[in-house]
Design a protein around this motif. Structure first.
Motif, PDB file in Angstrom:
ATOM      1  N   ARG A 232      -5.618  19.771 -12.522  1.00  0.00           N
ATOM      2  CA  ARG A 232      -4.700  20.008 -13.628  1.00  0.00           C
ATOM      3  C   ARG A 232      -3.458  19.134 -13.479  1.00  0.00           C
ATOM      4  N   ALA A 233      -2.847  18.817 -14.611  1.00  0.00           N
ATOM      5  CA  ALA A 233      -1.763  17.837 -14.627  1.00  0.00           C
ATOM      6  C   ALA A 233      -0.578  18.257 -13.768  1.00  0.00           C
ATOM      7  N   TRP A 234      -0.371  19.561 -13.599  1.00  0.00           N
ATOM      8  CA  TRP A 234       0.804  20.030 -12.862  1.00  0.00           C
ATOM      9  C   TRP A 234       0.556  20.208 -11.363  1.00  0.00           C
ATOM     10  N   GLU A 235      -0.635  19.884 -10.879  1.00  0.00           N
ATOM     11  CA  GLU A 235      -0.882  19.974  -9.442  1.00  0.00           C
ATOM     12  C   GLU A 235      -0.122  18.869  -8.700  1.00  0.00           C
ATOM     13  N   ASN A 236       0.207  19.136  -7.442  1.00  0.00           N
ATOM     14  CA  ASN A 236       0.915  18.138  -6.635  1.00  0.00           C
ATOM     15  C   ASN A 236       0.156  16.819  -6.621  1.00  0.00           C
ATOM     16  N   PHE A 237       0.878  15.727  -6.860  1.00  0.00           N
ATOM     17  CA  PHE A 237       0.239  14.418  -6.821  1.00  0.00           C
ATOM     18  C   PHE A 237       1.270  13.388  -6.381  1.00  0.00           C
ATOM     19  N   LEU A 238       0.999  12.699  -5.281  1.00  0.00           N
ATOM     20  CA  LEU A 238       1.944  11.760  -4.696  1.00  0.00           C
ATOM     21  C   LEU A 238       1.797  10.368  -5.299  1.00  0.00           C
ATOM     22  N   GLU A 239       2.917   9.656  -5.384  1.00  0.00           N
ATOM     23  CA  GLU A 239       2.887   8.270  -5.841  1.00  0.00           C
ATOM     24  C   GLU A 239       2.142   7.425  -4.817  1.00  0.00           C
ATOM     25  N   SER A 240       1.314   6.516  -5.303  1.00  0.00           N
ATOM     26  CA  SER A 240       0.321   5.866  -4.456  1.00  0.00           C
ATOM     27  C   SER A 240       0.921   4.967  -3.370  1.00  0.00           C
ATOM     28  N   TYR A 241       1.760   4.006  -3.748  1.00  0.00           N
ATOM     29  CA  TYR A 241       2.198   3.028  -2.753  1.00  0.00           C
ATOM     30  C   TYR A 241       3.238   3.588  -1.788  1.00  0.00           C
ATOM     31  N   THR A 242       4.001   4.590  -2.214  1.00  0.00           N
ATOM     32  CA  THR A 242       4.855   5.292  -1.259  1.00  0.00           C
ATOM     33  C   THR A 242       3.997   5.995  -0.216  1.00  0.00           C
ATOM     34  N   THR A 243       2.911   6.614  -0.689  1.00  0.00           N
ATOM     35  CA  THR A 243       1.987   7.312   0.216  1.00  0.00           C
ATOM     36  C   THR A 243       1.318   6.333   1.171  1.00  0.00           C
ATOM     37  N   LEU A 244       0.913   5.173   0.672  1.00  0.00           N
ATOM     38  CA  LEU A 244       0.272   4.180   1.537  1.00  0.00           C
ATOM     39  C   LEU A 244       1.233   3.677   2.615  1.00  0.00           C
ATOM     40  N   ALA A 245       2.507   3.522   2.258  1.00  0.00           N
ATOM     41  CA  ALA A 245       3.488   3.109   3.263  1.00  0.00           C
ATOM     42  C   ALA A 245       3.618   4.165   4.350  1.00  0.00           C
ATOM     43  N   TYR A 246       3.602   5.439   3.937  1.00  0.00           N
ATOM     44  CA  TYR A 246       3.660   6.520   4.927  1.00  0.00           C
ATOM     45  C   TYR A 246       2.413   6.494   5.808  1.00  0.00           C
ATOM     46  N   LEU A 247       1.252   6.281   5.192  1.00  0.00           N
ATOM     47  CA  LEU A 247       0.000   6.229   5.955  1.00  0.00           C
ATOM     48  C   LEU A 247      -0.017   5.054   6.925  1.00  0.00           C
ATOM     49  N   ALA A 248       0.662   3.969   6.567  1.00  0.00           N
ATOM     50  CA  ALA A 248       0.731   2.820   7.479  1.00  0.00           C
ATOM     51  C   ALA A 248       1.405   3.212   8.785  1.00  0.00           C
ATOM     52  N   ALA A 249       2.391   4.116   8.695  1.00  0.00           N
ATOM     53  CA  ALA A 249       3.081   4.568   9.901  1.00  0.00           C
ATOM     54  C   ALA A 249       2.302   5.631  10.656  1.00  0.00           C
ATOM     55  N   CYS A 250       1.329   6.270   9.977  1.00  0.00           N
ATOM     56  CA  CYS A 250       0.557   7.367  10.591  1.00  0.00           C
ATOM     57  C   CYS A 250      -0.751   6.896  11.199  1.00  0.00           C
ATOM     58  N   THR A 251      -1.119   5.640  10.987  1.00  0.00           N
ATOM     59  CA  THR A 251      -2.423   5.138  11.420  1.00  0.00           C
ATOM     60  C   THR A 251      -2.251   3.836  12.188  1.00  0.00           C
ATOM     61  N   THR A 252      -3.330   3.422  12.834  1.00  0.00           N
ATOM     62  CA  THR A 252      -3.285   2.173  13.605  1.00  0.00           C
ATOM     63  C   THR A 252      -4.424   1.226  13.271  1.00  0.00           C
ATOM     64  N   ARG A 253      -5.489   1.737  12.683  1.00  0.00           N
ATOM     65  CA  ARG A 253      -6.699   0.932  12.538  1.00  0.00           C
ATOM     66  C   ARG A 253      -7.200   0.835  11.101  1.00  0.00           C
ATOM     67  N   ALA A 254      -7.139   1.915  10.343  1.00  0.00           N
ATOM     68  CA  ALA A 254      -7.759   1.974   9.019  1.00  0.00           C
ATOM     69  C   ALA A 254      -7.074   1.028   8.034  1.00  0.00           C
ATOM     70  N   ARG A 255      -7.896   0.359   7.226  1.00  0.00           N
ATOM     71  CA  ARG A 255      -7.351  -0.413   6.114  1.00  0.00           C
ATOM     72  C   ARG A 255      -6.786   0.555   5.065  1.00  0.00           C
ATOM     73  N   LEU A 256      -5.828   0.083   4.262  1.00  0.00           N
ATOM     74  CA  LEU A 256      -5.110   0.956   3.340  1.00  0.00           C
ATOM     75  C   LEU A 256      -5.027   0.307   1.966  1.00  0.00           C
ATOM     76  N   GLY A 257      -5.302   1.106   0.920  1.00  0.00           N
ATOM     77  CA  GLY A 257      -5.212   0.550  -0.424  1.00  0.00           C
ATOM     78  C   GLY A 257      -5.295   1.612  -1.491  1.00  0.00           C
ATOM     79  N   ALA A 258      -4.991   1.191  -2.713  1.00  0.00           N
ATOM     80  CA  ALA A 258      -5.152   2.057  -3.884  1.00  0.00           C
ATOM     81  C   ALA A 258      -6.493   1.735  -4.524  1.00  0.00           C
ATOM     82  N   LEU A 259      -7.230   2.773  -4.826  1.00  0.00           N
ATOM     83  CA  LEU A 259      -8.553   2.589  -5.465  1.00  0.00           C
ATOM     84  C   LEU A 259      -8.524   3.302  -6.818  1.00  0.00           C
ATOM     85  N   VAL A 260      -8.202   2.601  -7.859  1.00  0.00           N
ATOM     86  CA  VAL A 260      -7.677   1.236  -7.863  1.00  0.00           C
ATOM     87  C   VAL A 260      -6.329   1.246  -8.567  1.00  0.00           C
ATOM     88  N   THR A 261      -5.540   0.176  -8.356  1.00  0.00           N
ATOM     89  CA  THR A 261      -4.236   0.060  -8.990  1.00  0.00           C
ATOM     90  C   THR A 261      -4.399  -0.241 -10.473  1.00  0.00           C
TER      91      THR A 261
END
Length: 491
Positions: A232-261
């Motif tokens: 539903r439209a009102w469910e929590n939903f994070l902005e994609s590239y802010t989230t990817l930047a956070y994931l970059a700091a939380c990971t060491t190996r996995a590739r990161l991207g938006a599917l799709v921008t």
């Protein structure tokens, strides 16, 4: 090996009394899928042996079968099955509702049927059983000519979503001759255990667990509110590239991207800067997914322009050409169909010499042709036959463009249980109260570890290099451990 039957299906049991039909059905199917003439005789009369109630019982049976098939529910018809007209009527009804129909032939020796009958508390009259055995010999030879999807001997069976019908053999091929396949985790919901305050912690736990499970990449959807296909439209939903930047700091190996921008959501040159920054901060792990954008309501809600499809295709083609220039040396000017950039400059440039671009969409005339000309991979949806077809189309477009075939990736959903019992429990817990369990299981690809190993092996054989998997129960890290067992089969 257990035989997989497609869900939903119709199963017609055929054989004389005391041949084992009811025992077999009860061992392999839920009670509420079995329509039994004996049980209906008890309901319409004084008991299962109330022969006088047979006419009413069969009238009820025909009504129930008709209703269940109209609603496309798996139905096991537990009668003698010796009446050819009735069998053919059920087969025709199944065809009318596009349901596969199998017959199960109980060719139990006559002596064994008679011995079983003697052991019953309420026996079939001897002359009646003799007549049934005689009729069975005639019917047995007809079954193969009547047009069933299959005529089976009684054997272990299970009813599974259509995607898993042939997965057992494919899983066996994977054990005997392993092939590789990359796995990406697709994050499409952010309704985590603990609510909004726990979002960052849950996301960090999930990212770490994904790498431990063997995922090669983590992807997010590029939307600004939840899409109707998922929630539903009102469910929590994070902005994609802010989230990817956070994931970059939380990971060491996995590739990161938006599917799709979505190509309409940002200035394309600005998008190039964002992706380059992600690549630098992640240590060279960025992937750039691009797509045409489709969610008109989201554009309207945020006040963004949503151009006609032809203009969006022109913008998409320009983006595919511009982004590599932005990530490359110098600051060349770019003049495209709809974009004009005086200086295609981006510093710092990405750490990767070439940031891979995945183009999302399966359109055969435009999207796959653009992918073949400008992208590194094309991401498609659909069942196995669709994927095979898209792979062939993509290869043809690559040949036309004078390029070696680019990669094909596949986005899908997976609900993984250790065994059938756990799968059923997951389906029951996650589906909405009004949703048919079988339909939900099919939509979520609910299956065991072995089911998924087979399905992903078939996708690999169809030409898929990477599967991006959405887990519908990913409210914390626990589901990743179940999928880890699938991933390990491809390592």
């Amino acid at each position: 090996m257990i035989l997989n039957l497609p869900s939903p299906c119709v199963v017609v049991l055929v054989g004389p009394g005391a041949s084992g039909k009811t025992t077999w059905a009860q061992a392999h199917f839920p009670a509420d899928t079995i329509v039994s003439s004996d049980r209906l005789r008890a309901l319409a009369g004084a008991g299962e042996d109330d022969i006088a109630a047979s006419t009413d019982a069969f009238a009820l049976l025909e009504q129930i079968v008709a209703v269940r098939l109209r609603r496309r529910l798996t139905t096991v018809i537990d009668t003698l099955g010796l009446d050819t007209d009735r069998r053919l009527a059920w087969l025709e009804l199944a065809r009318r509702h596009d349901l596969p129909c199998v017959a199960v032939a109980f060719d139990t020796p006559a002596a064994e049927c008679r011995a079983r009958n003697r052991g019953r508390a309420k026996r079939i009259p001897a002359d009646a059983l003799t007549a049934q055995l005689r009729a069975w010999r005639r019917v047995r030879d007809l079954l193969g000519t009547e047009g069933y999807a299959e005529v089976l001997a009684p054997q272990p069976v299970r009813v599974v979503p259509a995607a898993f019908v042939t997965s057992s053999r494919a899983a066996e091929r994977q054990r005997e001759r392993p092939t590789g396949l990359r796995f990406g985790l697709h994050l499409s919901t952010f309704t985590f255990t603990g609510g909004t305050p726990a979002t960052a912690e849950r996301l960090r736990e999930i990212a770490a667990a994904a790498e431990d499970a063997g995922f090669d990449a983590i992807y997010v959807m590029d939307h600004f509110r939840q899409i109707p296909q998922i929630g539903r439209a009102w469910e929590n939903f994070l902005e994609s590239y802010t989230t990817l930047a956070y994931l970059a700091a939380c990971t060491t190996r996995a590739r990161l991207g938006a599917l799709v921008t979505g190509v309409t959501y940002r200035n394309v040159a600005h998008l190039g800067k964002i992706v380059a920054t992600l690549d630098v901060l992640s240590g060279g792990r960025a992937v750039c997914g691009l797509g045409l954008a489709w969610f008109a309501a989201e554009h309207a809600a945020y006040g963004w322009d949503f151009p006609p499809v032809d203009r969006r295709y022109a913008l998409l083609e320009d983006a595919l050409r511009l982004l590599p220039l932005l990530w490359g040396p110098g600051s060349p000017a770019f003049e495209g169909r709809v974009l004009s950039v005086p200086e295609a400059a981006c510093y710092p440039r990405p750490l990767q010499e070439h940031v891979p671009i995945i183009l999302g969409g399966g359109g055969e005339r435009r999207t796959l042709r653009l992918a073949a000309r400008h992208a590194d991979a094309a991401n498609v949806l659909g069942d196995l036959d669709t994927v095979r077809h898209k792979a062939a189309v993509l290869r043809a477009h690559c040949a036309e463009a004078g390029r070696e075939p680019i990669e094909l990736t596949h986005l899908c959903t997976a609900l993984v249980g250790a065994d059938d019992r756990e799968v059923a429990a997951l389906v029951d817990r996650l589906r909405s109260p009004r949703q048919d369990p079988a339909r939900y299981a099919a939509a979520m690809h609910a299956g065991t570890v072995d089911d998924h190993v087979g399905r992903f092996r078939e996708l690999a054989e169809a030409g898929v290099a990477e599967v991006m998997v959405r887990l519908p129960d990913l409210t914390d890290a626990e589901p990743l451990a179940r999928l880890a067992k699938v991933i390990s089969a491809f390592r």
